[in-house]
Design a protein around this motif. Structure first.
Motif, mmCIF file in Angstrom:
data_model
loop_
_atom_site.group_PDB
_atom_site.id
_atom_site.type_symbol
_atom_site.label_atom_id
_atom_site.label_comp_id
_atom_site.label_asym_id
_atom_site.label_seq_id
_atom_site.Cartn_x
_atom_site.Cartn_y
_atom_site.Cartn_z
ATOM 1 N N ILE A 358 0.847 -1.189 0.000
ATOM 2 C CA ILE A 358 0.000 0.000 0.000
ATOM 3 C C ILE A 358 0.886 1.243 0.000
ATOM 4 N N VAL A 359 0.527 2.211 -0.854
ATOM 5 C CA VAL A 359 1.225 3.503 -0.898
ATOM 6 C C VAL A 359 0.207 4.601 -0.648
ATOM 7 N N HIS A 360 0.684 5.691 0.001
ATOM 8 C CA HIS A 360 -0.217 6.758 0.402
ATOM 9 C C HIS A 360 -0.406 7.825 -0.681
ATOM 10 N N LEU A 368 9.463 4.576 -3.648
ATOM 11 C CA LEU A 368 10.715 4.028 -3.112
ATOM 12 C C LEU A 368 10.465 3.237 -1.829
ATOM 13 N N MET A 369 9.585 3.736 -0.947
ATOM 14 C CA MET A 369 9.287 3.027 0.289
ATOM 15 C C MET A 369 8.604 1.690 0.012
ATOM 16 N N ILE A 371 9.002 -0.160 -2.717
ATOM 17 C CA ILE A 371 10.024 -1.070 -3.237
ATOM 18 C C ILE A 371 10.931 -1.557 -2.108
ATOM 19 N N ARG A 372 11.221 -0.663 -1.154
ATOM 20 C CA ARG A 372 12.075 -1.071 -0.029
ATOM 21 C C ARG A 372 11.378 -2.122 0.821
ATOM 22 N N ARG A 373 10.099 -1.925 1.124
ATOM 23 C CA ARG A 373 9.372 -2.914 1.912
ATOM 24 C C ARG A 373 9.294 -4.249 1.176
ATOM 25 N N PHE A 374 9.071 -4.173 -0.144
ATOM 26 C CA PHE A 374 9.028 -5.413 -0.932
ATOM 27 C C PHE A 374 10.372 -6.133 -0.884
ATOM 28 N N ALA A 375 11.480 -5.405 -1.017
ATOM 29 C CA ALA A 375 12.810 -6.027 -1.004
ATOM 30 C C ALA A 375 13.125 -6.633 0.356
ATOM 31 N N CYS A 376 12.630 -6.023 1.414
ATOM 32 C CA CYS A 376 12.880 -6.577 2.746
ATOM 33 C C CYS A 376 12.142 -7.898 2.974
ATOM 34 N N THR A 390 5.204 8.545 -13.891
ATOM 35 C CA THR A 390 6.066 9.587 -13.305
ATOM 36 C C THR A 390 6.754 9.104 -12.036
ATOM 37 N N CYS A 391 6.005 8.398 -11.182
ATOM 38 C CA CYS A 391 6.592 7.937 -9.911
ATOM 39 C C CYS A 391 7.691 6.900 -10.164
ATOM 40 N N PHE A 392 7.469 5.984 -11.129
ATOM 41 C CA PHE A 392 8.487 4.980 -11.429
ATOM 42 C C PHE A 392 9.716 5.639 -12.075
#
Length: 420
Positions: A358-360, A368-369, A371-376, A390-392
């Motif tokens: 989920i993104v706000h 970025l947050m 993707i970081r949570r997914f990588a963790c 645009t975000c990507f």
């Protein structure tokens, strides 16, 4: 030869020569083309330059000597030898209208009917009767100079019917000249002479064709005594499927019945016409119909592209190569208000596993947050595929800068350690 008079053609030849000279003076290219043509004739032996004696020859100027004698003193031509070849009469039918120049059947019939009216008007004018005309347009009024006694009438049903008869006969004379000649001879048959027969090799031999009172070729079937059905159904009109007029007639029926299928058009044509191999002719007209091409075209399924390497490489852990995209927005309740949230979908390219985050917002930091949570949770992916959102795009720039910074810092540490 006192009763024979030869007109003096010298003034006419002189006038024609002067016109040709003026035309050659205006067009040097035409003059050069004529010179080249004469030169080719001289070289090939088809012509030769006349000498002075030939030019002064009285016979060349004034004609043969026997023309000035009485007719019984003219030289006698040789007798024509007898031959065993059959003298075959051919009935010619000259086209009233060029069918290839007209696009539609209705227009072709009306143009032919106008020509029929024109011929009738010539006969009326000769007899001193008023001519029958349609209402002239403004442009036609400008070109009409003479005044005649006229009666304005639209094209009558009789004229249109006569025009159709002329078109049918034109198709038949063009397509079946031998059969029409034989049947026309039978109409003028004299008692005691044999009837002309249609050859067995003809495509109409099995149809028992006959000519009606108007000279139209028809099929003689077994329903001729059934007077409860129309005459055209008992004696269908024979038309060739390859003729241009027949193609326009088939197209007219095809459009009249709403671009229907082949059997519908075939059934309607059979009520009045007999066209050999008609289904093939209808199918050909249907293929050439522009409306059918546009509205009944079937899209061709494209060939599927080969799978990417990330989808077919074996022995990889899940989420080594992922595709990422956003889903939403989704409304959520926070306290007493509703806010928008988005869901980031990570899909494994190998086993099609799905991970959701989920993104706000649609900012680069939120991406970025996620993707970081997914990588963790799933491990750092080797490759990430996404659209050019645009975000990507912003996350890609930030990660590249971070990688460059990390690489430069590591390089400094390695170099400082090696030099120390």
């Amino acid at each position: 030869m006192d009763d024979v008079h030869f007109p003096d053609s010298y003034p006419m030849a002189l006038k024609r020569t002067k016109q040709l000279e003026r035309k050659l003076e205006k067009s040097p290219e035409l003059y050069q083309n004529i010179r080249d043509q004469i030169k080719r004739y001289l070289e090939s032996g088809y012509a030769h330059l006349a000498t002075e004696s030939e030019l002064n020859d009285a016979e060349w100027k004034n004609g043969s000597y026997f023309l000035y004698q009485s007719r019984d003193q003219w030289p006698c031509t040789g007798r024509i030898d007898e031959t065993n070849e059959e003298a075959r009469g051919v009935v010619l039918c000259h086209a009233v209208v060029d069918a290839a120049a007209v696009s539609r059947w209705v227009k072709l019939v009306r143009v032919t009917a106008t020509a029929v009216r024109f011929i009738a008007n010539i006969q009326r004018k000769k007899a001193g009767l008023p001519t029958v005309t349609s209402k002239a347009t403004k442009i036609q009024h400008r070109h009409i100079k003479a005044e005649y006694l006229t009666v304005q009438k639209p094209l009558q049903q009789e004229e249109l019917r006569e025009a159709e008869t002329i078109l049918w006969k034109q198709v038949q004379f063009d397509s079946f000249p031998d059969e029409m000649s034989a049947l026309m001879k039978n109409l003028q048959h004299k008692p005691g002479l044999p009837l002309a027969k249609i050859e067995k090799s003809s495509c109409l031999y099995k149809l028992s064709p006959v000519l009606d009172a108007e000279g139209v070729l028809r099929v003689r079937g077994r329903l001729e005594k059934n007077e409860s059905i129309p005459f055209d159904k008992r004696y269908p009109i024979i038309l060739s499927r390859k003729h241009e007029i027949t193609k326009k007639l088939i197209l007219h029926f095809h459009e009249k019945y709403g671009h229907a299928n082949r059997e519908t058009v075939f059934n309607e044509l059979r009520q009045k016409f007999w066209i050999p191999n008609a289904r093939a002719a209808i199918q050909q007209v249907r293929k050439e119909c522009v409306w059918c091409k546009v509205n009944r075209c079937v899209p061709r399924i494209p060939m599927m592209a080969p799978l990417p390497v990330q989808r077919i490489t074996p022995h990889l852990r899940p989420f080594s190569a992922v595709g990422v995209d956003y889903l939403g927005p989704v409304e959520v309740t926070v306290g007493r208000r509703k806010e928008k949230r988005w869901i980031t979908v990570f899909t494994c390219m190998a086993i099609r596993a799905v991970h959701l985050e989920i993104v706000h917002s649609l900012t680069t930091q939120s991406c970025l947050m996620a993707i970081r949570r997914f990588a963790c949770k799933r491990g750092a992916p080797e490759q990430i595929f996404s659209d050019n959102a645009t975000c990507f795009h912003g996350a890609d720039i930030v990660m590249k800068k971070a990688m460059e910074k990390i690489n430069s810092e590591c390089a400094e540490k390695v170099s400082s350690t090696a030099t120390a």
